[in-house]
Design an enzyme around this catalytic site. Sequence first.
Site, PDB file in Angstrom:
ATOM      1  N   ARG A  67      67.141  65.066  68.608  1.00 55.92           N
ATOM      2  CA  ARG A  67      66.709  63.956  67.742  1.00 55.92           C
ATOM      3  C   ARG A  67      66.993  64.275  66.272  1.00 55.92           C
ATOM      4  NH1 ARG A  67      60.720  62.872  69.493  1.00 55.92           N
ATOM      5  NH2 ARG A  67      60.801  61.443  67.733  1.00 55.92           N
ATOM      6  N   ASN A  99      56.616  57.781  61.039  1.00 58.11           N
ATOM      7  CA  ASN A  99      57.908  58.313  61.481  1.00 58.11           C
ATOM      8  C   ASN A  99      58.073  59.781  61.110  1.00 58.11           C
ATOM      9  OD1 ASN A  99      58.299  55.759  62.316  1.00 58.11           O
ATOM     10  ND2 ASN A  99      59.728  55.168  60.693  1.00 58.11           N
ATOM     11  N   VAL A 100      58.799  60.488  61.976  1.00 60.93           N
ATOM     12  CA  VAL A 100      59.049  61.909  61.727  1.00 60.93           C
ATOM     13  C   VAL A 100      60.456  62.117  61.160  1.00 60.93           C
ATOM     14  CG1 VAL A 100      57.348  62.688  63.428  1.00 60.93           C
ATOM     15  CG2 VAL A 100      59.713  62.281  64.173  1.00 60.93           C
ATOM     16  N   HIS A 116      52.387  61.606  61.102  1.00 62.32           N
ATOM     17  CA  HIS A 116      52.688  62.317  62.356  1.00 62.32           C
ATOM     18  C   HIS A 116      53.658  63.482  62.153  1.00 62.32           C
ATOM     19  CE1 HIS A 116      51.395  58.480  64.733  1.00 62.32           C
ATOM     20  NE2 HIS A 116      50.374  59.202  64.353  1.00 62.32           N
ATOM     21  N   CYS A 153      55.340  86.839  64.255  1.00 64.07           N
ATOM     22  CA  CYS A 153      54.540  87.218  65.435  1.00 64.07           C
ATOM     23  C   CYS A 153      55.293  87.030  66.739  1.00 64.07           C
ATOM     24  CB  CYS A 153      53.243  86.418  65.453  1.00 64.07           C
ATOM     25  SG  CYS A 153      53.463  84.712  65.993  1.00 64.07           S
ATOM     26  N   GLY A 190      57.383  47.358  61.751  1.00 67.04           N
ATOM     27  CA  GLY A 190      58.021  48.058  62.869  1.00 67.04           C
ATOM     28  C   GLY A 190      57.153  49.052  63.597  1.00 67.04           C
ATOM     29  N   ASN A 216      57.838  42.348  62.295  1.00 64.24           N
ATOM     30  CA  ASN A 216      58.156  42.875  63.628  1.00 64.24           C
ATOM     31  C   ASN A 216      58.800  41.748  64.431  1.00 64.24           C
ATOM     32  OD1 ASN A 216      57.976  44.050  66.323  1.00 64.24           O
ATOM     33  ND2 ASN A 216      56.434  45.431  65.483  1.00 64.24           N
TER      34      ASN A 216
HETATM   35  C1  BJW Z   1      61.263  46.601  65.037  1.00 66.67           C
HETATM   36  C2  BJW Z   1      62.617  46.616  65.076  1.00 66.67           C
HETATM   37  C3  BJW Z   1      63.253  46.216  63.913  1.00 66.67           C
HETATM   38  C4  BJW Z   1      62.002  47.263  66.972  1.00 66.67           C
HETATM   39  N1  BJW Z   1      62.541  45.867  62.851  1.00 66.67           N
HETATM   40  N2  BJW Z   1      60.566  46.245  63.975  1.00 66.67           N
HETATM   41  C5  BJW Z   1      41.571  55.427  70.287  1.00 66.67           C
HETATM   42  C6  BJW Z   1      41.811  54.555  71.316  1.00 66.67           C
HETATM   43  C7  BJW Z   1      42.705  54.897  72.342  1.00 66.67           C
HETATM   44  C8  BJW Z   1      43.372  56.113  72.341  1.00 66.67           C
HETATM   45  C9  BJW Z   1      43.135  56.975  71.310  1.00 66.67           C
HETATM   46  C10 BJW Z   1      42.259  56.632  70.310  1.00 66.67           C
HETATM   47  N3  BJW Z   1      42.219  57.649  69.413  1.00 66.67           N
HETATM   48  C11 BJW Z   1      43.076  58.610  69.820  1.00 66.67           C
HETATM   49  C12 BJW Z   1      43.636  58.236  70.989  1.00 66.67           C
HETATM   50  C13 BJW Z   1      44.605  59.042  71.764  1.00 66.67           C
HETATM   51  C14 BJW Z   1      46.009  58.972  71.246  1.00 66.67           C
HETATM   52  C15 BJW Z   1      46.495  57.535  71.321  1.00 66.67           C
HETATM   53  O1  BJW Z   1      46.539  56.802  70.373  1.00 66.67           O
HETATM   54  N4  BJW Z   1      46.918  57.132  72.496  1.00 66.67           N
HETATM   55  C16 BJW Z   1      47.416  55.775  72.721  1.00 66.67           C
HETATM   56  C17 BJW Z   1      48.844  55.826  73.278  1.00 66.67           C
HETATM   57  C18 BJW Z   1      46.466  55.047  73.602  1.00 66.67           C
HETATM   58  N5  BJW Z   1      46.116  59.488  69.893  1.00 66.67           N
HETATM   59  C19 BJW Z   1      46.261  60.785  69.660  1.00 66.67           C
HETATM   60  O2  BJW Z   1      46.314  61.601  70.574  1.00 66.67           O
HETATM   61  C20 BJW Z   1      46.328  61.251  68.225  1.00 66.67           C
HETATM   62  N6  BJW Z   1      45.468  62.337  68.017  1.00 66.67           N
HETATM   63  C21 BJW Z   1      44.137  62.227  68.030  1.00 66.67           C
HETATM   64  O3  BJW Z   1      43.584  61.164  68.120  1.00 66.67           O
HETATM   65  O4  BJW Z   1      43.494  63.416  67.904  1.00 66.67           O
HETATM   66  C22 BJW Z   1      42.087  63.459  67.993  1.00 66.67           C
HETATM   67  C23 BJW Z   1      41.687  64.857  67.608  1.00 66.67           C
HETATM   68  C24 BJW Z   1      40.803  65.049  66.569  1.00 66.67           C
HETATM   69  C25 BJW Z   1      40.433  66.349  66.207  1.00 66.67           C
HETATM   70  C26 BJW Z   1      40.955  67.442  66.887  1.00 66.67           C
HETATM   71  C27 BJW Z   1      41.866  67.251  67.903  1.00 66.67           C
HETATM   72  C28 BJW Z   1      42.223  65.946  68.272  1.00 66.67           C
HETATM   73  C29 BJW Z   1      47.715  61.788  67.885  1.00 66.67           C
HETATM   74  C30 BJW Z   1      48.768  60.752  67.940  1.00 66.67           C
HETATM   75  C31 BJW Z   1      50.119  61.396  67.658  1.00 66.67           C
HETATM   76  C32 BJW Z   1      51.260  60.443  67.892  1.00 66.67           C
HETATM   77  N7  BJW Z   1      52.481  61.163  67.887  1.00 66.67           N
HETATM   78  C33 BJW Z   1      53.727  60.458  68.155  1.00 66.67           C
HETATM   79  C34 BJW Z   1      54.822  61.499  68.419  1.00 66.67           C
HETATM   80  C35 BJW Z   1      55.285  62.167  67.137  1.00 66.67           C
HETATM   81  C36 BJW Z   1      56.386  63.120  67.415  1.00 66.67           C
HETATM   82  C37 BJW Z   1      57.606  62.442  67.985  1.00 66.67           C
HETATM   83  O5  BJW Z   1      58.142  61.510  67.376  1.00 66.67           O
HETATM   84  O6  BJW Z   1      58.033  62.889  69.038  1.00 66.67           O
HETATM   85  O7  BJW Z   1      54.057  59.619  67.059  1.00 66.67           O
HETATM   86  S1  BJW Z   1      53.588  59.302  69.499  1.00 66.67           S
HETATM   87  C38 BJW Z   1      54.648  58.086  68.815  1.00 66.67           C
HETATM   88  O8  BJW Z   1      53.904  56.886  68.583  1.00 66.67           O
HETATM   89  C39 BJW Z   1      55.067  58.634  67.447  1.00 66.67           C
HETATM   90  C40 BJW Z   1      54.971  57.399  66.605  1.00 66.67           C
HETATM   91  O9  BJW Z   1      54.811  57.751  65.253  1.00 66.67           O
HETATM   92  C41 BJW Z   1      53.790  56.673  67.180  1.00 66.67           C
HETATM   93  C42 BJW Z   1      53.741  55.227  66.883  1.00 66.67           C
HETATM   94  O10 BJW Z   1      54.826  54.570  67.431  1.00 66.67           O
HETATM   95  P1  BJW Z   1      55.517  53.390  66.617  1.00 66.67           P
HETATM   96  O11 BJW Z   1      56.055  53.914  65.357  1.00 66.67           O
HETATM   97  O12 BJW Z   1      54.590  52.248  66.550  1.00 66.67           O
HETATM   98  O13 BJW Z   1      56.788  53.088  67.539  1.00 66.67           O
HETATM   99  P2  BJW Z   1      56.906  52.243  68.880  1.00 66.67           P
HETATM  100  O14 BJW Z   1      58.141  52.693  69.539  1.00 66.67           O
HETATM  101  O15 BJW Z   1      55.653  52.261  69.643  1.00 66.67           O
HETATM  102  O16 BJW Z   1      57.074  50.744  68.392  1.00 66.67           O
HETATM  103  C43 BJW Z   1      58.218  50.317  67.709  1.00 66.67           C
HETATM  104  C44 BJW Z   1      57.955  48.922  67.162  1.00 66.67           C
HETATM  105  O17 BJW Z   1      59.071  48.550  66.392  1.00 66.67           O
HETATM  106  C45 BJW Z   1      57.797  47.832  68.253  1.00 66.67           C
HETATM  107  O18 BJW Z   1      56.675  47.029  67.940  1.00 66.67           O
HETATM  108  C46 BJW Z   1      59.082  47.010  68.127  1.00 66.67           C
HETATM  109  O19 BJW Z   1      58.907  45.628  68.421  1.00 66.67           O
HETATM  110  C47 BJW Z   1      59.410  47.202  66.674  1.00 66.67           C
HETATM  111  N8  BJW Z   1      60.809  47.052  66.328  1.00 66.67           N
HETATM  112  N9  BJW Z   1      63.002  47.044  66.367  1.00 66.67           N
HETATM  113  C48 BJW Z   1      61.153  45.901  62.961  1.00 66.67           C
HETATM  114  N10 BJW Z   1      64.616  46.174  63.876  1.00 66.67           N
HETATM  115 ZN    ZN Z   2      54.067  83.245  64.346  1.00 63.21          ZN
END
Ligand code: BJW
Ligand code: ZN
Length: 250
Positions: A67, A99-100, A116, A153, A190, A216
């Site tokens: 990526r 975004n990353v 993130h 480490c 987005g 969006n």
């Molecule tokens: C367009 C377009 C165009 C297309 N123009 N638009 C409360 C309720 C339920 C669950 C939870 C909650 N709180 C926490 C959770 C659990 C979990 C979670 O949310 N799960 C859900 C899936 C249900 N959250 C977590 O685990 C988070 N951590 C946490 O809560 O920790 C608690 C804690 C506290 C203290 C100690 C320990 C723990 C962490 C979340 C981390 C998310 N990480 C990721 C991966 C990053 C690395 C990687 O990239 O590999 O982040 S997941 C992924 O989703 C990534 C993104 O940033 C994130 C959001 O996605 P995004 O950006 O919205 O993308 P898409 O693909 O989903 O959507 C794209 C959109 O674009 C679509 O709508 C299209 O229509 C649109 N689009 N073309 C404009 N041209």
């Molecule tokens: Zn280390």
Amino acid sequence: MREAAKVLSQARRVVVFTGAGISAESGVPTFRDALTGLWERFDAQALATPQAFQDDPDLVWGWYEWRRTVIRRVHPNPGHEAVAAIEARTPRSVVITQNVDDLHERAGSAGPLHLHGSLFEPRCASCARSAPMPDGEEPSEGRRLAPPRCEHCSGPVRPGVVWFGEALPEQILETAVQEATDCDVLLTIGTSGLVYPAAEIPKVAAMFGATVIQVNPQPTPLDAVAGINLHGPAATVLPALVTAAWPSLS
Ligand code: BJW
Ligand code: ZN
């Protein structure tokens, strides 16, 4: 569009909140797009976890390095450029991104808050010290790749991103929430609005009285939060919004 342009041009404080969709037209797959190549049979949601890295570090590290190669080769699109233009035209504004990638920075946005993490900040999975970024390019079909070892480490190096179940960087999240409580307009662009706690940011802004504008092409759970929904791709809608908001500057 006219109403969105009016509130945007009159705002003193704007938060721009972005997700993967803003980078889609640069050629970066969104998080919920199907994976291709070596990762075809995997689900991104299952790969982006500490457990996946523990179970199969070579698979997960190879995916992130692939990526990073993709992102190095692409360019910011007119959507990223329009965001930088909004920042330049608004006295107090901030970009909060999930975004990353580094496309906001490359388009000229000043210090976007990365909720993130980043693909460009690898660190040791054991001692958390930052690690040098490997050079070299990954093949387009991807490959398994053993993570480098930490210089201090010998622990495995991991990507500097926030996986499911991990806490977001505390200070960045705190600043982001503070900015959301303080803005006149929040532009959410987005994002599927499915991942928490990031998805709370537009809701906080709405709760504190800001106008939320969503860009969006698809419906999302944030449709109900946004006072204005602009349905369309970011690289078309955002430049049009900037032109409509500041016709004499465009
Ligand atoms: C367009 C377009 C165009 C297309 N123009 N638009 C409360 C309720 C339920 C669950 C939870 C909650 N709180 C926490 C959770 C659990 C979990 C979670 O949310 N799960 C859900 C899936 C249900 N959250 C977590 O685990 C988070 N951590 C946490 O809560 O920790 C608690 C804690 C506290 C203290 C100690 C320990 C723990 C962490 C979340 C981390 C998310 N990480 C990721 C991966 C990053 C690395 C990687 O990239 O590999 O982040 S997941 C992924 O989703 C990534 C993104 O940033 C994130 C959001 O996605 P995004 O950006 O919205 O993308 P898409 O693909 O989903 O959507 C794209 C959109 O674009 C679509 O709508 C299209 O229509 C649109 N689009 N073309 C404009 N041209
Ligand atoms: Zn280390």
